[in-house]
Design an enzyme around this catalytic site. Structure first.
Site, PDB file in Angstrom:
ATOM      1  CB  SER A   1     -91.894  31.495  26.297  1.00  0.00           C
ATOM      2  OG  SER A   1     -92.965  31.679  25.554  1.00  0.00           O
ATOM      3  CG  ASP A  41     -92.476  25.976  20.595  1.00  0.00           C
ATOM      4  OD1 ASP A  41     -94.225  25.856  20.364  1.00  0.00           O
ATOM      5  OD2 ASP A  41     -92.409  26.787  20.833  1.00  0.00           O
ATOM      6  CG  HIS A  46     -93.540  26.459  23.926  1.00  0.00           C
ATOM      7  ND1 HIS A  46     -92.547  27.524  22.998  1.00  0.00           N
ATOM      8  CD2 HIS A  46     -93.980  27.597  24.733  1.00  0.00           C
ATOM      9  CE1 HIS A  46     -93.068  28.709  23.737  1.00  0.00           C
ATOM     10  NE2 HIS A  46     -93.430  28.997  24.977  1.00  0.00           N
TER      11      HIS A  46
END
Ligand SMILES: *[C@@H]1O[C@H](CO)[C@@H](O)[C@H](O)[C@H]1NC(C)=O
Ligand SMILES: *[C@@H]1O[C@H](CO)[C@@H](O)[C@H](O)[C@H]1NC(C)=O
Ligand SMILES: *[C@@H]1O[C@H](CO)[C@@H](O)[C@H](O)[C@H]1NC(C)=O
Ligand SMILES: *[C@@H]1O[C@H](CO)[C@@H](O)[C@H](O)[C@H]1NC(C)=O
Ligand SMILES: *[C@@H]1O[C@H](CO)[C@@H](O)[C@H](O)[C@H]1NC(C)=O
Length: 324
Positions: A110, A233, A288
């Site tokens: 991320s 995501d 995610h």
């Protein structure tokens, strides 16, 4: 039954380099975690263990901004990314093992992905050979994510963010604001506030008039840059940011990196890297940061394995001959 060994096999055996042991051990791996995580978390440890299992002897270093895990987590929300990256540059350059390695591999989760890219562009000492990012915000975010119900650190940060993303105070203290990217809805061009005030992303993406050539040189010097987008995501908006793509949030239209000016004019070296076959776009199932071990093992084998020793190549070839 005895078989003749084909010439190609002999060539393969003789061409396998006879490297000294030290050059056959895997490169160290640095991992930069994401928002709300910390360097000492179990999930991160198991990724490091998997890297070491896949390529035995891999030294793994989880990047941290504080030895205290709680403070390290807080630093994912609060801080000046410029200063944070400078601190990481110093830490890595003075680390007894990392600083003596010929190069390292890097894995970013991320926001840790674009921060590793910042490390490469600005410092790159020790140099990174392969960079893998999962669900990163390379082209920024257009919306802030929602916080967990009881995550008061996150809620505190987000509350401040909503006041004024572009104030100097917010840009030097709140981490996600520093990769927020707003665009003009009719032209799709970055907004003037973003270009003027973004403390991190506009700089690291060389979007301003004065481009830093070192950024492009350093990024193009990678062997491979592998970018993963999570198919489902919903945390990173838009998720295609993980590939440096530009998404029109009204129509959903996506402009791929290769059709964007940042690529065509090669502001940060991505075109050069692509032309030598080093730019890899990948998707993986799930939301995610839903990592799967199979994908990680594949990556570690493909990109982080040390060069094979001659005896290993001979062994594999002999095995193939036996199996024929
Ligand atoms: C890697 O695995 C080996 C064998 O299990 C272990 O001795 C070593 O400490 C591990 N290294 C790291 C950095 O975790
Ligand atoms: C470009 O970036 C390098 C590495 O961070 C830095 O040393 C240099 O001062 C920068 N150059 C300009 C013109 O900003
Ligand atoms: C944050 O970083 C920028 C860029 O180096 C710097 O100009 C600014 O003063 C920093 N802010 C703080 C509060 O240190
Ligand atoms: C968006 O761009 C158009 C065309 O350049 C301009 O007229 C308009 O003022 C811009 N909108 C904003 C909010 O900056
Ligand atoms: C985004 O999509 C909307 C709706 O289709 C359209 O009106 C707008 O012009 C698009 N913006 C850009 C920059 O292409």
């Amino acid at each position: 039954m005895l078989r003749l060994i084909p010439l190609s096999t002999l060539l393969l055996i003789t061409s396998a380099s006879i490297l000294p042991l030290s050059e056959r051990s895997p490169l160290p791996l640095i991992i930069w975690h994401g928002l709300g995580d910390n360097y000492d978390a179990d999930g991160l440890k198991s990724v490091g263990d998997l890297a070491n299992e896949t390529n035995p002897g891999t030294f793994v270093y989880n990047i941290r901004l504080d030895e205290d895990p709680g403070s390290d987590r807080t630093a994912t929300f609060f801080g000046n990314i410029t200063l944070q990256i400078a601190q990481v540059c110093e830490d890595l350059a003075s680390h007894p093992i990392l600083s003596t390695a010929p190069a390292v591999n890097a894995l970013g989760f991320s926001q840790g992905g674009q921060f590793l890219r910042g490390y490469i562009e600005r410092c790159n000492l020790p140099p990174v050979r392969n960079l893998i990012t999962f669900g990163s915000q390379h082209n920024g975010i257009a919306k802030y994510q929602t916080c967990g119900a009881a995550d008061w650190v996150c809620k505190g940060a987000m509350a401040l963010l909503r006041t004024n993303t572009w104030s100097d105070y917010v840009q030097s203290h709140l981490v996600p604001a520093q990769y927020f990217r707003s665009t003009n809805a009719s032209t799709g061009e970055p907004s003037s506030e973003y270009l003027e005030h973004s403390n991190f992303l506009a700089d690291i993406n060389n979007e301003r008039e004065g481009k830093n050539a070192t950024y492009a040189e350093n990024l193009a010097s990678l062997d491979n840059f592998i970018m993963y987008v999570f198919e489902d995501d919903t945390t990173v908006i838009p998720k295609e940011s993980g590939w440096f793509a530009q998404t029109n949030l009204t129509s959903g239209d996506v402009t791929d990196l290769r059709d964007r000016t940042i690529y065509k004019e090669d502001w940060i070296g991505l075109k050069k890297l692509d032309e030598k076959g080093g730019l890899v776009f990948k998707t993986t199932e799930g939301g995610h940061m839903q990592l799967n071990d199979k994908e990680l093992v594949y990556l570690f084998k493909t990109y982080f394995a040390p060069p094979k020793a001659a005896w290993e190549v001979v062994g594999e070839v002999l095995q193939e001959i036996v199996e024929l």
